[in-house]
Enzyme design. Structure first.
Site, PDB file in Angstrom:
ATOM      1  N   CYS A 142       0.265  -3.268   4.496  1.00 51.16           N
ATOM      2  CA  CYS A 142      -0.655  -2.369   3.795  1.00 51.16           C
ATOM      3  C   CYS A 142      -2.064  -2.503   4.387  1.00 51.16           C
ATOM      4  O   CYS A 142      -2.714  -1.510   4.722  1.00 51.16           O
ATOM      5  CB  CYS A 142      -0.643  -2.677   2.305  1.00 51.16           C
ATOM      6  SG  CYS A 142      -1.638  -1.566   1.292  1.00 51.16           S
ATOM      7  N   CYS A 143      -2.533  -3.757   4.552  1.00 49.67           N
ATOM      8  CA  CYS A 143      -3.856  -3.973   5.144  1.00 49.67           C
ATOM      9  C   CYS A 143      -3.898  -3.469   6.586  1.00 49.67           C
ATOM     10  O   CYS A 143      -4.912  -2.926   7.034  1.00 49.67           O
ATOM     11  CB  CYS A 143      -4.204  -5.463   5.132  1.00 49.67           C
ATOM     12  SG  CYS A 143      -4.888  -6.062   3.580  1.00 49.67           S
TER      13      CYS A 143
ATOM     14  N   CYS B 198      -9.830  -4.580  -2.408  1.00 46.16           N
ATOM     15  CA  CYS B 198      -9.154  -3.501  -3.129  1.00 46.16           C
ATOM     16  C   CYS B 198      -8.799  -3.958  -4.552  1.00 46.16           C
ATOM     17  O   CYS B 198      -8.518  -5.130  -4.785  1.00 46.16           O
ATOM     18  CB  CYS B 198      -7.880  -3.104  -2.398  1.00 46.16           C
ATOM     19  SG  CYS B 198      -8.180  -2.349  -0.799  1.00 46.16           S
TER      20      CYS B 198
ATOM     21  N   CYS C 178      -5.639  -6.080  -5.348  1.00 44.06           N
ATOM     22  CA  CYS C 178      -5.540  -7.372  -4.655  1.00 44.06           C
ATOM     23  C   CYS C 178      -6.747  -8.257  -4.915  1.00 44.06           C
ATOM     24  O   CYS C 178      -7.012  -9.198  -4.161  1.00 44.06           O
ATOM     25  CB  CYS C 178      -5.384  -7.141  -3.151  1.00 44.06           C
ATOM     26  SG  CYS C 178      -3.985  -6.096  -2.736  1.00 44.06           S
TER      27      CYS C 178
ATOM     28  N   CYS D  80      -7.645  -9.910   5.526  1.00 41.92           N
ATOM     29  CA  CYS D  80      -7.007  -8.596   5.656  1.00 41.92           C
ATOM     30  C   CYS D  80      -6.596  -8.298   7.088  1.00 41.92           C
ATOM     31  O   CYS D  80      -5.868  -7.348   7.342  1.00 41.92           O
ATOM     32  CB  CYS D  80      -7.924  -7.501   5.130  1.00 41.92           C
ATOM     33  SG  CYS D  80      -9.516  -7.447   5.953  1.00 41.92           S
TER      34      CYS D  80
HETATM   35 FE1  SF4 Z   1      -3.515  -2.745   0.583  1.00 39.20          FE
HETATM   36 FE2  SF4 Z   1      -4.388  -4.784  -0.940  1.00 39.20          FE
HETATM   37 FE3  SF4 Z   1      -4.861  -4.732   1.714  1.00 39.20          FE
HETATM   38 FE4  SF4 Z   1      -6.116  -3.040   0.060  1.00 39.20          FE
HETATM   39  S1  SF4 Z   1      -6.320  -5.310   0.123  1.00 39.20           S
HETATM   40  S2  SF4 Z   1      -5.225  -2.516   2.016  1.00 39.20           S
HETATM   41  S3  SF4 Z   1      -4.472  -2.591  -1.429  1.00 39.20           S
HETATM   42  S4  SF4 Z   1      -2.863  -4.935   0.675  1.00 39.20           S
END
Ligand code: SF4
Length: 266
Positions: A150-151, A233, A236, A259
């Site tokens: 996701c990151c 985010c 998280c 991240c």
């Molecule tokens: Fe995705 Fe969490 Fe990374 Fe944001 S901090 S990009 S929601 S995994």
């Protein structure tokens, strides 16, 4: 010691395999590679700037790289301090935020307050897919099952895209934030993104940052007054208790601590 300025001509682009934690095997990143002479000049400049003030570091960065100098910010306290400095040094520097679609609304409101206070627009850089489409592709929110990917998709990939337009970028990371940031140089070659990385607050402490914010009434995220030490985010990030590590509220319950923007410079 005298240092020649490590200006480009930009080296030829090369394609480099990007694997490892949080970086899908199929990902291929195109980055620039500097000459050994350019690396030497950057390292030399880092030595010269170790004792400089943050304003002096930014003034050097602007003089050396502007307009191909940018600043990335998650609108944390450090980023707000740097923006307040850039507003005096060169307010036209391209400042951007990696807008994953999962940020707190308080963070986005802070962006507006920064614009009103300093006239500095924090440009929102977004992934190709919005949150709804992204979650549809992956059968739900990936931050629950694979936060590294996701990151990577929503931050790292976006920074790669932005980095191609610049020769240098500034970040707000500090050495005392975490063990992984303890050796952060003021200036380094960022191998991952193919440009010079400048950390003007590397030698600052958390107290230094908050002293400056309070002394100059610099806008900051109100979530910090609710126990949020480091804000990323929404899904998280959690508030931390007194005595907890500054970044303990990020990706709680997982081994993840970064991240991917500030790791793997080898
Ligand atoms: Fe995705 Fe969490 Fe990374 Fe944001 S901090 S990009 S929601 S995994």
């Amino acid at each position: 010691m005298s240092c020649a300025v490590a200006r480009w001509p930009v080296p030829d682009a090369v394609e480099r395999f990007s694997g490892g934690r949080g970086q899908p095997e199929q990902a291929v990143i195109t980055v620039r590679i500097p000459t050994p002479e350019q690396i030497e000049m950057i390292e030399c400049q880092n030595v010269l700037l170790e004792g400089a003030t943050a304003e002096e570091v930014l003034a050097w960065a602007v003089e050396t790289y502007y307009p191909r100098f940018s600043m990335a910010t998650a609108l944390g306290p450090e980023g707000c301090v740097i923006i307040s400095m850039l507003a005096k040094i060169e307010p036209r520097v391209y400042v951007f935020n990696l807008d994953t679609g999962y940020q707190f609304h308080e963070t986005l409101e802070l962006r507006q307050r920064i614009a009103e206070r300093y006239g500095v627009i924090v440009n929102l850089q977004r992934p190709d897919l919005g949150v709804e489409a992204y979650e549809a592709v992956h059968g739900g929110p990936l931050y629950k099952t694979d936060p590294d990917k996701c990151c990577f998709d929503r931050k790292v990939r976006v920074l790669e895209r932005v980095a191609k337009n610049f020769d240098a970028w500034a970040t707000g990371i500090r050495r005392d934030q975490s063990p992984t940031r303890a050796n952060t140089p003021i200036v380094r070659w960022d191998k991952k993104f193919g440009l010079v990385k400048i950390s003007p607050l590397a030698t600052w402490t958390k107290n230094d940052v908050w002293r400056r914010i309070l002394a100059e009434d610099i806008p900051y995220n109100p979530l910090h007054d609710q126990g949020y030490a480091s804000i990323g985010c929404r899904p998280c990030t959690r508030a931390v208790s007194s005595g907890e590590d500054e970044r303990a509220g990020r990706w709680t319950g997982t081994a993840k601590t970064e991240c991917g923007l500030h790791t793997s410079n080898e």
